[in-house]
Design a protein around this motif. Structure first.
Motif, PDB file in Angstrom:
ATOM      1  N   SER A  13     -38.916 -59.203  27.588  1.00  0.00           N
ATOM      2  CA  SER A  13     -39.178 -60.299  28.520  1.00  0.00           C
ATOM      3  C   SER A  13     -40.352 -59.949  29.423  1.00  0.00           C
ATOM      4  O   SER A  13     -40.429 -58.821  29.917  1.00  0.00           O
ATOM      5  CB  SER A  13     -37.943 -60.561  29.385  1.00  0.00           C
ATOM      6  OG  SER A  13     -38.249 -61.503  30.405  1.00  0.00           O
ATOM      7  N   PRO A  14     -41.229 -60.918  29.668  1.00  0.00           N
ATOM      8  CA  PRO A  14     -42.280 -60.683  30.652  1.00  0.00           C
ATOM      9  C   PRO A  14     -41.702 -60.624  32.075  1.00  0.00           C
ATOM     10  O   PRO A  14     -42.367 -60.171  32.992  1.00  0.00           O
ATOM     11  CB  PRO A  14     -43.227 -61.873  30.474  1.00  0.00           C
ATOM     12  CG  PRO A  14     -42.407 -62.930  29.831  1.00  0.00           C
ATOM     13  CD  PRO A  14     -41.344 -62.221  29.035  1.00  0.00           C
ATOM     14  N   GLY A  35     -35.893 -47.194  31.581  1.00  0.00           N
ATOM     15  CA  GLY A  35     -36.457 -46.663  30.350  1.00  0.00           C
ATOM     16  C   GLY A  35     -37.879 -46.177  30.552  1.00  0.00           C
ATOM     17  O   GLY A  35     -38.555 -46.564  31.509  1.00  0.00           O
ATOM     18  N   ALA A  36     -38.361 -45.347  29.642  1.00  0.00           N
ATOM     19  CA  ALA A  36     -39.721 -44.818  29.707  1.00  0.00           C
ATOM     20  C   ALA A  36     -40.762 -45.930  29.676  1.00  0.00           C
ATOM     21  O   ALA A  36     -41.844 -45.793  30.244  1.00  0.00           O
ATOM     22  CB  ALA A  36     -39.960 -43.837  28.563  1.00  0.00           C
ATOM     23  N   ASP A  37     -40.428 -47.045  29.028  1.00  0.00           N
ATOM     24  CA  ASP A  37     -41.338 -48.183  28.948  1.00  0.00           C
ATOM     25  C   ASP A  37     -41.160 -49.149  30.121  1.00  0.00           C
ATOM     26  O   ASP A  37     -41.753 -50.215  30.149  1.00  0.00           O
ATOM     27  CB  ASP A  37     -41.145 -48.932  27.627  1.00  0.00           C
ATOM     28  CG  ASP A  37     -39.775 -49.580  27.497  1.00  0.00           C
ATOM     29  OD1 ASP A  37     -38.876 -49.291  28.320  1.00  0.00           O
ATOM     30  OD2 ASP A  37     -39.593 -50.381  26.556  1.00  0.00           O
ATOM     31  N   GLY A  38     -40.309 -48.791  31.095  1.00  0.00           N
ATOM     32  CA  GLY A  38     -40.037 -49.662  32.232  1.00  0.00           C
ATOM     33  C   GLY A  38     -38.832 -50.558  32.022  1.00  0.00           C
ATOM     34  O   GLY A  38     -38.537 -51.413  32.860  1.00  0.00           O
ATOM     35  N   ALA A  39     -38.143 -50.373  30.916  1.00  0.00           N
ATOM     36  CA  ALA A  39     -36.985 -51.217  30.603  1.00  0.00           C
ATOM     37  C   ALA A  39     -35.923 -51.114  31.694  1.00  0.00           C
ATOM     38  O   ALA A  39     -35.718 -50.054  32.286  1.00  0.00           O
ATOM     39  CB  ALA A  39     -36.373 -50.812  29.266  1.00  0.00           C
ATOM     40  N   GLY A  56     -42.145 -57.232  27.710  1.00  0.00           N
ATOM     41  CA  GLY A  56     -42.658 -57.877  26.506  1.00  0.00           C
ATOM     42  C   GLY A  56     -43.418 -59.136  26.857  1.00  0.00           C
ATOM     43  O   GLY A  56     -43.303 -59.652  27.971  1.00  0.00           O
ATOM     44  N   GLU A  57     -44.182 -59.632  25.907  1.00  0.00           N
ATOM     45  CA  GLU A  57     -45.008 -60.809  26.141  1.00  0.00           C
ATOM     46  C   GLU A  57     -44.234 -62.112  26.067  1.00  0.00           C
ATOM     47  O   GLU A  57     -44.683 -63.130  26.570  1.00  0.00           O
ATOM     48  CB  GLU A  57     -46.169 -60.834  25.150  1.00  0.00           C
ATOM     49  CG  GLU A  57     -47.138 -59.683  25.366  1.00  0.00           C
ATOM     50  CD  GLU A  57     -48.327 -59.755  24.439  1.00  0.00           C
ATOM     51  OE1 GLU A  57     -48.608 -60.845  23.898  1.00  0.00           O
ATOM     52  OE2 GLU A  57     -48.980 -58.716  24.269  1.00  0.00           O
ATOM     53  N   GLU A  58     -43.064 -62.089  25.405  1.00  0.00           N
ATOM     54  CA  GLU A  58     -42.254 -63.293  25.278  1.00  0.00           C
ATOM     55  C   GLU A  58     -40.781 -62.945  25.419  1.00  0.00           C
ATOM     56  O   GLU A  58     -40.387 -61.791  25.299  1.00  0.00           O
ATOM     57  CB  GLU A  58     -42.507 -63.974  23.932  1.00  0.00           C
ATOM     58  CG  GLU A  58     -42.158 -63.118  22.740  1.00  0.00           C
ATOM     59  CD  GLU A  58     -42.468 -63.792  21.424  1.00  0.00           C
ATOM     60  OE1 GLU A  58     -42.259 -65.004  21.306  1.00  0.00           O
ATOM     61  OE2 GLU A  58     -42.929 -63.098  20.516  1.00  0.00           O
ATOM     62  N   GLU A  59     -39.964 -63.968  25.691  1.00  0.00           N
ATOM     63  CA  GLU A  59     -38.519 -63.788  25.778  1.00  0.00           C
ATOM     64  C   GLU A  59     -37.989 -63.743  24.343  1.00  0.00           C
ATOM     65  O   GLU A  59     -38.152 -64.709  23.598  1.00  0.00           O
ATOM     66  CB  GLU A  59     -37.873 -64.978  26.510  1.00  0.00           C
ATOM     67  CG  GLU A  59     -38.495 -65.307  27.848  1.00  0.00           C
ATOM     68  CD  GLU A  59     -38.054 -64.401  28.970  1.00  0.00           C
ATOM     69  OE1 GLU A  59     -37.149 -63.574  28.751  1.00  0.00           O
ATOM     70  OE2 GLU A  59     -38.622 -64.494  30.054  1.00  0.00           O
TER      71      GLU A  59
END
Length: 100
Positions: A13-14, A35-39, A56-59
């Motif tokens: 999700s953005p 998370g390491a990716d910012g999750a 993410g770029e979209e839901e």
């Protein structure tokens, strides 16, 4: 099929940062370690996470984790569903499973 329960869900999700307040305040979930990716990882019990929202770029739904009785049950599910898994992996994900 030997699936006992839904184990966890992962989304992209953005607006993943909004889950830092939505999860606890609306759903009553605890915020876990990021998370390491910012999750944003959310939990409701002793498990590390039950719901993860990644940037993410979209839901979209990113993954689903099922709880099974053990390795034998996992292998049975894979064997019983091999044609469907192969079709999904190659057609949707672009992966090669089961030695191609």
């Amino acid at each position: 099929m030997k699936i006992h329960a839904l184990g966890y869900l992962g989304f992209e999700s953005p607006r993943h940062e909004q889950w830092l307040t939505f999860g606890p305040e609306v759903l009553g979930l605890q915020v876990g370690e990021r998370g390491a990716d910012g999750a944003v990882h959310l939990r409701m019990d002793e498990r590390h996470r039950r719901l993860s929202i990644h940037p993410g770029e979209e839901e979209r739904l990113a993954y689903v984790g099922w709880e099974l009785a053990g390795r034998a049950a996992f292998e049975e599910v894979v064997t019983e569903n091999a044609p469907e898994l192969e079709e999904f992996a190659t057609g949707v994900l672009g992966l090669e499973l089961f030695g191609g």
